[in-house]
Every structure is written in C-alpha cells, then in structure tokens.
Design a protein around this motif. Sequence first.
Motif, PDB file in Angstrom:
ATOM      1  N   UNK A  34      -3.917  -5.254  10.809  1.00  0.00           N
ATOM      2  CA  UNK A  34      -4.431  -4.029  10.047  1.00  0.00           C
ATOM      3  C   UNK A  34      -4.400  -4.245   8.767  1.00  0.00           C
ATOM      4  N   UNK A  36      -4.799  -2.805   4.598  1.00  0.00           N
ATOM      5  CA  UNK A  36      -5.238  -1.425   3.987  1.00  0.00           C
ATOM      6  C   UNK A  36      -5.302  -2.021   2.317  1.00  0.00           C
ATOM      7  N   UNK A  43      -3.425   7.033  -2.266  1.00  0.00           N
ATOM      8  CA  UNK A  43      -3.286   6.618  -0.760  1.00  0.00           C
ATOM      9  C   UNK A  43      -3.898   5.585  -0.243  1.00  0.00           C
ATOM     10  N   UNK A  44      -3.024   4.704   0.498  1.00  0.00           N
ATOM     11  CA  UNK A  44      -3.891   3.429   1.041  1.00  0.00           C
ATOM     12  C   UNK A  44      -5.131   3.874   1.765  1.00  0.00           C
ATOM     13  N   UNK A  46      -7.845   2.487   4.831  1.00  0.00           N
ATOM     14  CA  UNK A  46      -8.214   1.573   5.768  1.00  0.00           C
ATOM     15  C   UNK A  46      -9.205   0.552   5.651  1.00  0.00           C
ATOM     16  N   UNK A  49      -9.423  -3.870  11.197  1.00  0.00           N
ATOM     17  CA  UNK A  49      -8.276  -3.842  12.079  1.00  0.00           C
ATOM     18  C   UNK A  49      -8.921  -4.931  13.113  1.00  0.00           C
ATOM     19  N   UNK A  87      -2.658  -4.372   1.747  1.00  0.00           N
ATOM     20  CA  UNK A  87      -1.425  -4.410   2.577  1.00  0.00           C
ATOM     21  C   UNK A  87      -1.774  -5.303   4.166  1.00  0.00           C
ATOM     22  N   UNK A  93       0.033  -0.139  19.305  1.00  0.00           N
ATOM     23  CA  UNK A  93      -0.471   1.056  19.371  1.00  0.00           C
ATOM     24  C   UNK A  93       0.801   2.210  19.120  1.00  0.00           C
ATOM     25  N   UNK A  94       1.995   1.979  19.942  1.00  0.00           N
ATOM     26  CA  UNK A  94       2.859   2.788  19.779  1.00  0.00           C
ATOM     27  C   UNK A  94       3.434   2.721  18.504  1.00  0.00           C
ATOM     28  N   UNK A  96       1.494   2.583  15.330  1.00  0.00           N
ATOM     29  CA  UNK A  96       0.671   3.091  14.535  1.00  0.00           C
ATOM     30  C   UNK A  96       1.076   4.341  13.642  1.00  0.00           C
ATOM     31  N   UNK A  97       1.581   5.299  14.335  1.00  0.00           N
ATOM     32  CA  UNK A  97       1.942   6.274  13.833  1.00  0.00           C
ATOM     33  C   UNK A  97       3.211   6.412  12.875  1.00  0.00           C
ATOM     34  N   UNK A  98       3.816   5.070  12.778  1.00  0.00           N
ATOM     35  CA  UNK A  98       4.934   4.878  11.914  1.00  0.00           C
ATOM     36  C   UNK A  98       4.840   3.513  11.255  1.00  0.00           C
ATOM     37  N   UNK A  99       3.733   3.348  10.583  1.00  0.00           N
ATOM     38  CA  UNK A  99       3.479   2.193   9.867  1.00  0.00           C
ATOM     39  C   UNK A  99       4.330   1.563   8.886  1.00  0.00           C
ATOM     40  N   UNK A 101       4.784  -0.658   5.913  1.00  0.00           N
ATOM     41  CA  UNK A 101       4.187  -1.577   4.852  1.00  0.00           C
ATOM     42  C   UNK A 101       5.043  -2.413   4.078  1.00  0.00           C
TER      43      UNK A 101
ATOM     44  N   UNK B  33       1.524  11.742   9.525  1.00  0.00           N
ATOM     45  CA  UNK B  33       2.481  11.065   8.996  1.00  0.00           C
ATOM     46  C   UNK B  33       2.785  11.205   7.753  1.00  0.00           C
ATOM     47  N   UNK B  35       4.678   9.612   4.090  1.00  0.00           N
ATOM     48  CA  UNK B  35       5.176   8.179   3.490  1.00  0.00           C
ATOM     49  C   UNK B  35       5.780   8.559   2.209  1.00  0.00           C
ATOM     50  N   UNK B  45       8.098   5.022   5.624  1.00  0.00           N
ATOM     51  CA  UNK B  45       7.696   5.767   6.472  1.00  0.00           C
ATOM     52  C   UNK B  45       8.758   6.738   6.676  1.00  0.00           C
ATOM     53  N   UNK B  48       6.470  11.290  11.904  1.00  0.00           N
ATOM     54  CA  UNK B  48       5.176  11.420  12.256  1.00  0.00           C
ATOM     55  C   UNK B  48       5.215  12.476  13.179  1.00  0.00           C
ATOM     56  N   UNK B  90       3.085  10.594   0.044  1.00  0.00           N
ATOM     57  CA  UNK B  90       1.799  10.495   0.758  1.00  0.00           C
ATOM     58  C   UNK B  90       1.975  11.082   2.286  1.00  0.00           C
ATOM     59  N   UNK B 101      -2.114   8.105  21.360  1.00  0.00           N
ATOM     60  CA  UNK B 101      -1.571   7.521  20.472  1.00  0.00           C
ATOM     61  C   UNK B 101      -2.525   7.560  19.199  1.00  0.00           C
ATOM     62  N   UNK B 102      -1.821   7.151  18.004  1.00  0.00           N
ATOM     63  CA  UNK B 102      -2.617   7.108  16.722  1.00  0.00           C
ATOM     64  C   UNK B 102      -3.328   5.761  16.969  1.00  0.00           C
ATOM     65  N   UNK B 108      -5.489   8.691   4.170  1.00  0.00           N
ATOM     66  CA  UNK B 108      -4.375   9.081   3.433  1.00  0.00           C
ATOM     67  C   UNK B 108      -4.871  10.184   2.530  1.00  0.00           C
ATOM     68  N   UNK B 109      -3.703  10.975   1.970  1.00  0.00           N
ATOM     69  CA  UNK B 109      -4.278  12.204   1.085  1.00  0.00           C
ATOM     70  C   UNK B 109      -4.029  11.123  -0.447  1.00  0.00           C
TER      71      UNK B 109
END
Lengths: 111, 117
Positions: A34, A36, A43-44, A46, A49, A87, A93-94, A96-99, A101, B33, B35, B45, B48, B90, B101-102, B108-109
């Motif tokens: 992915x 960004x 913020x980054x 997307x 991907x 980036x 997938x597990x 992606x909630x905690x990328x 960078x 999430x 950051x 990070x 989340x 962020x 899953x995500x 992002x904001x």
Amino acid sequence: LAKTTQPISMDSYEGQEVNITCSHNNIATNDYITWYQQFPSQGPRFIIQGYKTKVTNEVASLFIPADRKSSTLSLPRVSLSDTAVYYCLVGDPDSWGKLQFGAGTQVVVTP
Amino acid sequence: KAGVTQTPRYLIKTRGQQVTLSCSPISGHRSVSWYQQTPGQGLQFLFEYFSETQRNKGNFPGRFSGRQFSNSRSEMNVSTLELGDSALYLCASSLEGNYGRATGELFFGEGSRLTVL
C-alpha cells in the motif's frame, strides 16, 4: 510486518514521470503493498494498493514483480502539487488497523 | 460525504497536564486508529478501536489511552504530559472488510497539533 526500504528523497521536474521503488525482501504470502501520500501538516492519503502484477488508478500505477520483493509506484506527469512524502507499507489484513509507517520518500517537483 | 473530523486542531498545554483529543470517523466506518507524528520519530501507531474495543495497541506508555463510543467516535487521552508529547496526533478511520478487518485504506483527519510547554 515486512520491513520496507525506500529512497529518502527524489527530485523531479513538472511533467515528468516519477518512479519510487520500495524494497520489501521479507514480504509474506498474505501481505499487500500500500502507498500513501502526505502533505505537510495533513494526514496521509491512500494512493494505491496491490498484491501482484500491476494496478492502476486515476492517480498512479503500482508495479509488482513476480517475486514481490519490491514494488514501484509510478506517478505520471507530476505537477508541483505532487510535492509530498510518499510512504510504502507492506502488511496483511490483520495488520491494516495498525499500519507501521517508515520514513517515506520526500518527492520535490520543481518547475 | 464528510471526512474524518478531529478536534481541537491546535492546543497548548503545560507539562503535567492532561489532554483529550476527539475524532469523528467517516459515517459508516467502525474502525478508528490513532497515530502520533513527530519530526524525529515519524508516524507511529498508537492504538486501534473497532466496535468500542481496542483491537491493536502500539508501543506507547500507559499515559496514552483511548476509547471508542457506540457511534464510533473516538477519544484519546494523554495524562501527565511531557515535552516529548508535542506532536501531531492523527486519527484515521476505515471500513471493515472480510471478518471485520480494516480494508487497508485508511482515511486520515487533519490532525490535532499538541504543543507541550
């Protein structure tokens, strides 16, 4: 998460194509790649991907060779507004909630 | 469609104080999430949340905490502020894909810029 290596910075002129290569030698079978983009104080965002071969959208193309140990983000005909940090991230997938960078690549486009 | 909204955008605190930051995700997004971004450490990070439960946590001390409400809005709190907590915080939201899953695309904001004096 697979560690990634990408150039610290790249310079380009308006109208040129910019290619940023990211190395991820330890990419796992379930990992996706992915990219960004981030502008200062924002913020980054997307970009794209992919998993293998080539992916293209209205903004960029992503080239992934068969061994998937690297990938190249291609930005066609860049403009000044493409100046940003890019980036490369690799994960399943597990994750992606905690990328995670890395340092990213600072792309500077000049007239 | 409204994007991710973070408040406040800027704030100044002194050492030892605490701060609460708020994030409203895109409507329909249940994963949120957080950051921290600093010039020295880059984007790191924090945690989340998904359906009011913390699903993942980064490597930050216990002074950093968060929560998510039933409407998916999230807050993060930093207690006993230190100078090193000065950063852009962020928030990002995403749709869940298969198995909750995500999906890999985070929205992002614009962030909350915290300055600790």
